[in-house]
Scaffold this motif. Structure first.
Motif, mmCIF file in Angstrom:
data_model
loop_
_atom_site.group_PDB
_atom_site.id
_atom_site.type_symbol
_atom_site.label_atom_id
_atom_site.label_comp_id
_atom_site.label_asym_id
_atom_site.label_seq_id
_atom_site.Cartn_x
_atom_site.Cartn_y
_atom_site.Cartn_z
ATOM 1 N N PRO A 208 93.613 53.896 22.933
ATOM 2 C CA PRO A 208 93.762 54.196 21.499
ATOM 3 C C PRO A 208 94.399 53.068 20.697
ATOM 4 N N TRP A 209 94.953 52.046 21.374
ATOM 5 C CA TRP A 209 95.572 50.952 20.631
ATOM 6 C C TRP A 209 94.543 49.964 20.085
ATOM 7 N N ASP A 210 93.297 50.076 20.533
ATOM 8 C CA ASP A 210 92.262 49.123 20.147
ATOM 9 C C ASP A 210 91.766 49.437 18.741
ATOM 10 N N ARG A 211 91.971 48.505 17.810
ATOM 11 C CA ARG A 211 91.545 48.699 16.427
ATOM 12 C C ARG A 211 90.078 48.331 16.236
ATOM 13 N N GLY A 212 89.522 47.532 17.153
ATOM 14 C CA GLY A 212 88.100 47.234 17.109
ATOM 15 C C GLY A 212 87.704 45.997 16.338
ATOM 16 N N PHE A 213 88.599 45.446 15.526
ATOM 17 C CA PHE A 213 88.286 44.238 14.769
ATOM 18 C C PHE A 213 89.594 43.523 14.419
ATOM 19 N N PRO A 214 89.531 42.234 14.091
ATOM 20 C CA PRO A 214 90.763 41.478 13.831
ATOM 21 C C PRO A 214 91.531 42.031 12.634
ATOM 22 N N ASN A 215 92.838 41.836 12.667
ATOM 23 C CA ASN A 215 93.641 42.264 11.524
ATOM 24 C C ASN A 215 93.359 41.340 10.345
ATOM 25 N N PRO A 216 92.999 41.894 9.174
ATOM 26 C CA PRO A 216 92.701 41.040 8.023
ATOM 27 C C PRO A 216 93.900 40.220 7.559
ATOM 28 N N ALA A 217 95.100 40.633 7.947
ATOM 29 C CA ALA A 217 96.289 39.854 7.572
ATOM 30 C C ALA A 217 96.265 38.481 8.237
ATOM 31 N N LEU A 218 95.742 38.403 9.463
ATOM 32 C CA LEU A 218 95.623 37.106 10.129
ATOM 33 C C LEU A 218 94.572 36.254 9.437
ATOM 34 N N GLU A 219 93.440 36.851 9.126
ATOM 35 C CA GLU A 219 92.382 36.120 8.433
ATOM 36 C C GLU A 219 92.902 35.536 7.118
ATOM 37 N N ASP A 220 93.614 36.349 6.349
ATOM 38 C CA ASP A 220 94.151 35.886 5.071
ATOM 39 C C ASP A 220 95.179 34.780 5.265
ATOM 40 N N ALA A 221 95.990 34.896 6.311
ATOM 41 C CA ALA A 221 97.008 33.871 6.567
ATOM 42 C C ALA A 221 96.358 32.526 6.884
ATOM 43 N N LEU A 222 95.291 32.552 7.669
ATOM 44 C CA LEU A 222 94.617 31.312 8.037
ATOM 45 C C LEU A 222 93.990 30.626 6.823
ATOM 46 N N VAL A 223 93.607 31.434 5.838
ATOM 47 C CA VAL A 223 93.012 30.881 4.608
ATOM 48 C C VAL A 223 94.086 30.477 3.611
ATOM 49 N N GLN A 224 94.993 31.418 3.325
ATOM 50 C CA GLN A 224 95.952 31.221 2.239
ATOM 51 C C GLN A 224 97.144 30.362 2.632
ATOM 52 N N ARG A 225 97.462 30.299 3.909
ATOM 53 C CA ARG A 225 98.627 29.541 4.368
ATOM 54 C C ARG A 225 98.234 28.340 5.227
ATOM 55 N N ALA A 226 97.027 27.829 5.004
ATOM 56 C CA ALA A 226 96.547 26.694 5.792
ATOM 57 C C ALA A 226 97.454 25.483 5.633
ATOM 58 N N GLY A 227 98.069 25.342 4.457
ATOM 59 C CA GLY A 227 98.966 24.220 4.236
ATOM 60 C C GLY A 227 100.191 24.267 5.117
ATOM 61 N N THR A 228 100.609 25.467 5.496
ATOM 62 C CA THR A 228 101.762 25.636 6.386
ATOM 63 C C THR A 228 101.340 25.599 7.851
ATOM 64 N N ILE A 229 100.304 26.356 8.181
ATOM 65 C CA ILE A 229 99.854 26.465 9.566
ATOM 66 C C ILE A 229 99.168 25.189 10.032
ATOM 67 N N GLY A 230 98.441 24.560 9.121
ATOM 68 C CA GLY A 230 97.648 23.396 9.493
ATOM 69 C C GLY A 230 96.242 23.812 9.858
ATOM 70 N N GLY A 231 95.277 22.962 9.593
ATOM 71 C CA GLY A 231 93.895 23.280 9.899
ATOM 72 C C GLY A 231 93.587 23.148 11.372
ATOM 73 N N PRO A 232 92.363 23.464 11.742
ATOM 74 C CA PRO A 232 91.974 23.435 13.169
ATOM 75 C C PRO A 232 91.758 22.038 13.719
ATOM 76 N N LEU A 233 91.583 21.042 12.850
ATOM 77 C CA LEU A 233 91.337 19.679 13.309
ATOM 78 C C LEU A 233 92.532 18.784 13.015
ATOM 79 N N ALA A 234 92.819 17.866 13.919
ATOM 80 C CA ALA A 234 93.920 16.916 13.748
ATOM 81 C C ALA A 234 93.524 15.595 14.392
ATOM 82 N N GLN A 235 94.365 14.578 14.210
ATOM 83 C CA GLN A 235 94.122 13.269 14.804
ATOM 84 C C GLN A 235 95.286 12.882 15.691
ATOM 85 N N ASP A 236 94.963 12.263 16.833
ATOM 86 C CA ASP A 236 96.018 11.800 17.724
ATOM 87 C C ASP A 236 96.510 10.426 17.287
ATOM 88 N N ALA A 237 97.420 9.839 18.056
ATOM 89 C CA ALA A 237 98.031 8.557 17.698
ATOM 90 C C ALA A 237 97.013 7.426 17.632
#
Length: 282
Positions: free
Chosen positions: A38-67
């Motif tokens: 019963p704990w399975d909600r079946g789909f991602p929490n929209p709060a995470l989706e919104d955080a990845l979009v709206q707080r990208a400046g804090t979290i950082g994007g998926p791509l980065a560069q090494d030294a």
């Protein structure tokens, strides 16, 4: 490792048989039964989706560069990932996403979910593309699974904790906080995202899910590995004069999400959940 807020008496009675570190065997046995999840909600929490979009400046994007200036995908981890929905969401944003579960049956459920190819796992940015998805079986507190996937300690740029904290008995919380400091990449690259739930539950009502007010996250993550005292009402004894540990995490963002699962809402849709972002102090 997701948990319900109602109809949990049977699960609570079952998990009560598994004390301390053996809690993982209790959760695994529920997955093995497979007849009541019963704990399975079946789909991602929209709060995470919104955080990845709206707080990208804090979290950082998926791509980065090494030294050396070479581009690479940042690594994201979801401990206790359940059916893997949040792992697949992170990969759709372009992160190399890792889902950790103790149960072999849960890992099989994750792989089945991946094959479903639901619309909410669509690639968000074609120029970024989709990240690699890896599901691994193991104990969060043990390093064996890290060796399996070839990721070192402090190797994760993003860690997402939704219903893992609240699934643990409070006596395991110091160990939980310390483990995050071992897995999270150095600041500012490493960001722990906590979707705080259930904040509104009576702390004396037991669990899982165990009441998880914001103050509990603050005390444990600020003092990882240290025993935190709780008062007679089941709330942490927060000392405002107590200095945070230099080895701890600091909260760099905290907000009420615009959207979340219904289990994180009260009457009339009032949102009780909060989202916090943490980084290592070093």
């Amino acid at each position: 490792m997701t948990t319900p807020t109602s109809g949990t008496q049977g699960i609570q009675a079952h998990l009560a048989k598994y004390q301390g570190d053996s809690y993982v065997d209790g959760w695994a046995s529920l997955w093995d039964k497979g007849d009541d999840l019963p704990w399975d909600r079946g789909f991602p929490n929209p709060a995470l989706e919104d955080a990845l979009v709206q707080r990208a400046g804090t979290i950082g994007g998926p791509l980065a560069q090494d030294a050396q200036g070479q581009s690479y995908r940042r690594k994201a981890l979801v401990p206790g990932c359940g059916r893997g929905v949040d792992v697949l969401l992170l990969a759709s944003f372009g992160y190399d996403a890792y889902g950790l579960e103790y149960s072999a049956a849960a890992i099989e459920a994750c792989k089945k979910e991946e094959k479903e190819n639901h619309s909410w796992y669509r690639v968000r940015d074609q120029t970024v593309g989709k990240g690699k998805v890896t599901f691994v079986q193991g104990d969060f507190f043990d390093d064996a699974w890290l060796k399996t996937i070839g990721v070192p300690r402090n190797g994760f740029d993003v860690i997402y904790d939704y219903t893992f904290f609240c699934a643990l008995t409070p006596d395991l919380r110091p160990k939980w906080a310390l483990r995050h400091t071992e897995l999270l990449a150095p600041s500012p690259a490493g960001n722990l995202i906590c979707l705080e739930f259930p904040r509104h539950k009576d702390p004396l009502a037991g669990g899982p899910p165990y009441a998880s007010p914001s103050e509990a996250y603050v005390e444990h993550l600020s003092h990882p590995g240290e025993k935190i005292s709780y008062n007679a009402k089941g709330l942490v004894n927060a000392d405002p004069l107590r200095e945070p540990s230099k080895a701890g995490l600091e909260r760099v963002a905290h907000w009420q999400p615009e959207r979340t699962h219904t289990v994180g809402q009260g009457e009339n849709g009032v949102i009780h959940d909060r989202v916090s972002i943490w980084r290592r102090r070093d």
